[in-house]
Design a protein around this motif. Structure first.
Motif, mmCIF file in Angstrom:
data_model
loop_
_atom_site.group_PDB
_atom_site.id
_atom_site.type_symbol
_atom_site.label_atom_id
_atom_site.label_comp_id
_atom_site.label_asym_id
_atom_site.label_seq_id
_atom_site.Cartn_x
_atom_site.Cartn_y
_atom_site.Cartn_z
ATOM 1 N N TRP A 1 -2.108 12.921 -1.644
ATOM 2 C CA TRP A 1 -1.130 13.459 -3.474
ATOM 3 C C TRP A 1 -0.167 12.912 -2.406
ATOM 4 O O TRP A 1 0.027 12.760 -1.564
ATOM 5 C CB TRP A 1 -0.953 15.403 -3.101
ATOM 6 C CG TRP A 1 0.287 15.517 -4.040
ATOM 7 C CD1 TRP A 1 0.168 15.194 -5.343
ATOM 8 C CD2 TRP A 1 1.356 16.308 -3.366
ATOM 9 N NE1 TRP A 1 1.544 15.552 -5.281
ATOM 10 C CE2 TRP A 1 2.845 15.672 -4.755
ATOM 11 C CE3 TRP A 1 1.424 16.694 -1.827
ATOM 12 C CZ2 TRP A 1 3.895 16.501 -4.633
ATOM 13 C CZ3 TRP A 1 3.392 16.463 -1.929
ATOM 14 C CH2 TRP A 1 3.780 16.897 -2.678
ATOM 15 N N THR A 2 1.183 11.928 -3.404
ATOM 16 C CA THR A 2 1.832 11.364 -3.083
ATOM 17 C C THR A 2 3.229 12.237 -2.943
ATOM 18 O O THR A 2 3.263 12.484 -4.496
ATOM 19 C CB THR A 2 2.335 10.168 -3.265
ATOM 20 O OG1 THR A 2 1.009 9.448 -3.130
ATOM 21 C CG2 THR A 2 3.299 9.273 -3.085
ATOM 22 N N ASP B 1 4.417 4.103 9.147
ATOM 23 C CA ASP B 1 3.541 5.105 9.352
ATOM 24 C C ASP B 1 3.379 5.559 7.727
ATOM 25 O O ASP B 1 2.146 5.622 6.640
ATOM 26 C CB ASP B 1 4.793 6.029 8.690
ATOM 27 C CG ASP B 1 5.130 6.819 10.056
ATOM 28 O OD1 ASP B 1 4.041 6.370 11.111
ATOM 29 O OD2 ASP B 1 5.691 7.728 10.618
ATOM 30 N N GLN B 2 4.301 5.235 6.389
ATOM 31 C CA GLN B 2 4.093 5.408 4.900
ATOM 32 C C GLN B 2 3.760 3.854 4.069
ATOM 33 O O GLN B 2 5.179 3.379 4.541
ATOM 34 C CB GLN B 2 4.681 6.328 3.972
ATOM 35 C CG GLN B 2 4.838 7.644 5.214
ATOM 36 C CD GLN B 2 3.486 8.495 5.033
ATOM 37 O OE1 GLN B 2 2.500 8.269 3.451
ATOM 38 N NE2 GLN B 2 3.142 9.327 6.075
ATOM 39 N N ALA C 1 2.952 -6.215 1.766
ATOM 40 C CA ALA C 1 2.392 -4.751 1.935
ATOM 41 C C ALA C 1 4.062 -4.142 2.882
ATOM 42 O O ALA C 1 5.177 -4.542 3.433
ATOM 43 C CB ALA C 1 1.116 -4.369 2.451
ATOM 44 N N ILE C 2 4.931 -3.055 2.256
ATOM 45 C CA ILE C 2 6.102 -2.447 2.480
ATOM 46 C C ILE C 2 5.433 -1.248 2.937
ATOM 47 O O ILE C 2 4.429 -0.576 2.440
ATOM 48 C CB ILE C 2 6.929 -2.278 1.410
ATOM 49 C CG1 ILE C 2 6.713 -3.959 0.095
ATOM 50 C CG2 ILE C 2 8.466 -2.058 1.301
ATOM 51 C CD1 ILE C 2 7.434 -4.192 -0.877
ATOM 52 N N VAL D 1 7.881 7.369 0.376
ATOM 53 C CA VAL D 1 6.924 8.519 0.219
ATOM 54 C C VAL D 1 5.981 9.215 0.531
ATOM 55 O O VAL D 1 6.157 7.897 2.126
ATOM 56 C CB VAL D 1 5.939 7.968 -1.353
ATOM 57 C CG1 VAL D 1 6.835 7.997 -2.233
ATOM 58 C CG2 VAL D 1 4.970 6.784 -0.584
ATOM 59 N N LYS D 2 6.077 10.333 0.997
ATOM 60 C CA LYS D 2 4.982 10.490 2.318
ATOM 61 C C LYS D 2 3.502 11.138 1.173
ATOM 62 O O LYS D 2 3.148 11.932 0.826
ATOM 63 C CB LYS D 2 5.223 11.614 2.862
ATOM 64 C CG LYS D 2 4.817 12.492 3.423
ATOM 65 C CD LYS D 2 4.993 13.044 4.421
ATOM 66 C CE LYS D 2 4.271 13.579 5.948
ATOM 67 N NZ LYS D 2 4.545 15.226 6.715
ATOM 68 N N ARG D 3 2.221 10.349 1.642
ATOM 69 C CA ARG D 3 1.382 10.426 1.470
ATOM 70 C C ARG D 3 0.583 11.403 2.181
ATOM 71 O O ARG D 3 0.425 11.787 3.567
ATOM 72 C CB ARG D 3 0.265 9.650 1.567
ATOM 73 C CG ARG D 3 0.840 8.172 -0.015
ATOM 74 C CD ARG D 3 -0.168 6.821 0.129
ATOM 75 N NE ARG D 3 0.259 7.216 -1.123
ATOM 76 C CZ ARG D 3 0.984 5.925 -0.894
ATOM 77 N NH1 ARG D 3 2.156 5.713 -0.326
ATOM 78 N NH2 ARG D 3 1.363 5.050 -2.411
#
Length: 208
Positions: free
Chosen positions: A123-124, A97-98, A168-169, A113-115
């Motif tokens: 915005w993060t 997802d993120q 990528a994580i 985090v969520k974008r």
């Protein structure tokens, strides 16, 4: 002050009102034009839980919760039913997802985090209060059932072995909002037959 790792009652938060708030300074010029400047880099959420109280028992639960937090003194978790997942509210969190980072072969700790993306802008938002048992992690697009742990009080994911350089994580999760009461007095009616006369029980998001 302290933070209590306890969630405000879900049955009451479901009926609450509120959401994100930003602070913008607007200066109107003599020409009629205006200049706008963001005085806050990040948004802050406000809620009013008075709208979620429907029964005398709900009121008693809020009073007990308020007293246990010592009014504004201690923070707690709050479920924002409109924004509490790494995916849309109707979906189920998935490990991709993120994006939360890129491996460098050395770093083992990464913050959730969520974008929020609209067009070319985004915005993060740091996520400090993931819900236990909901976090899923992927490396290079592949879910990792083990080899990592998450601190549900800070939102930091720690790998047993540092992800390789360039990997990528990503993460999927449900989360709560850290808040506190924004009042030291509960202004409620003492007539339990008319709970609709409750004025306001405001909550304010805690930012780092």
């Amino acid at each position: 002050m302290a933070f209590h790792e306890v969630r405000f009652p879900d049955n009451i938060s479901r009926g609450a009102r509120g959401g994100a708030e930003r602070r913008t300074q607007i200066v109107e010029l003599a020409s009629g034009d205006e200049e706008r400047n963001a005085t806050w880099a990040n948004s802050r959420r406000r809620y009013d839980v008075a709208f979620g109280i429907r029964r005398a028992d709900d009121l008693a639960a809020v009073v007990a919760f308020f007293e246990a937090r010592n009014g504004r003194l201690h923070g707690f978790r709050f479920k924002d039913w409109g924004d509490h997942k790494s995916c849309p509210p109707s979906g189920t969190p998935a490990p991709n997802d993120q994006a939360i980072g890129i491996g460098d072969g050395t770093t083992t700790a990464f913050e959730l985090v969520k974008r929020y993306v609209s067009g070319a802008q985004s915005w993060t938002r740091p996520i400090a209060k993931p819900v236990a048992g909901t976090v899923r992690i992927a490396l290079g697009g592949v879910e990792q059932p083990s080899g990592w742990s998450v601190d549900t009080t800070t939102g930091v994911v720690t790998f047993d072995t540092a992800p390789a350089d360039g990997v990528a994580i990503a993460a999927g999760f449900a989360f709560d909002v850290p808040v506190r009461f924004d009042t030291d007095a509960l202004d409620v009616t003492l007539d339990l037959e008319r709970l609709g006369s409750i004025t306001s029980i405001p909550l304010l998001e805690l930012r780092r």
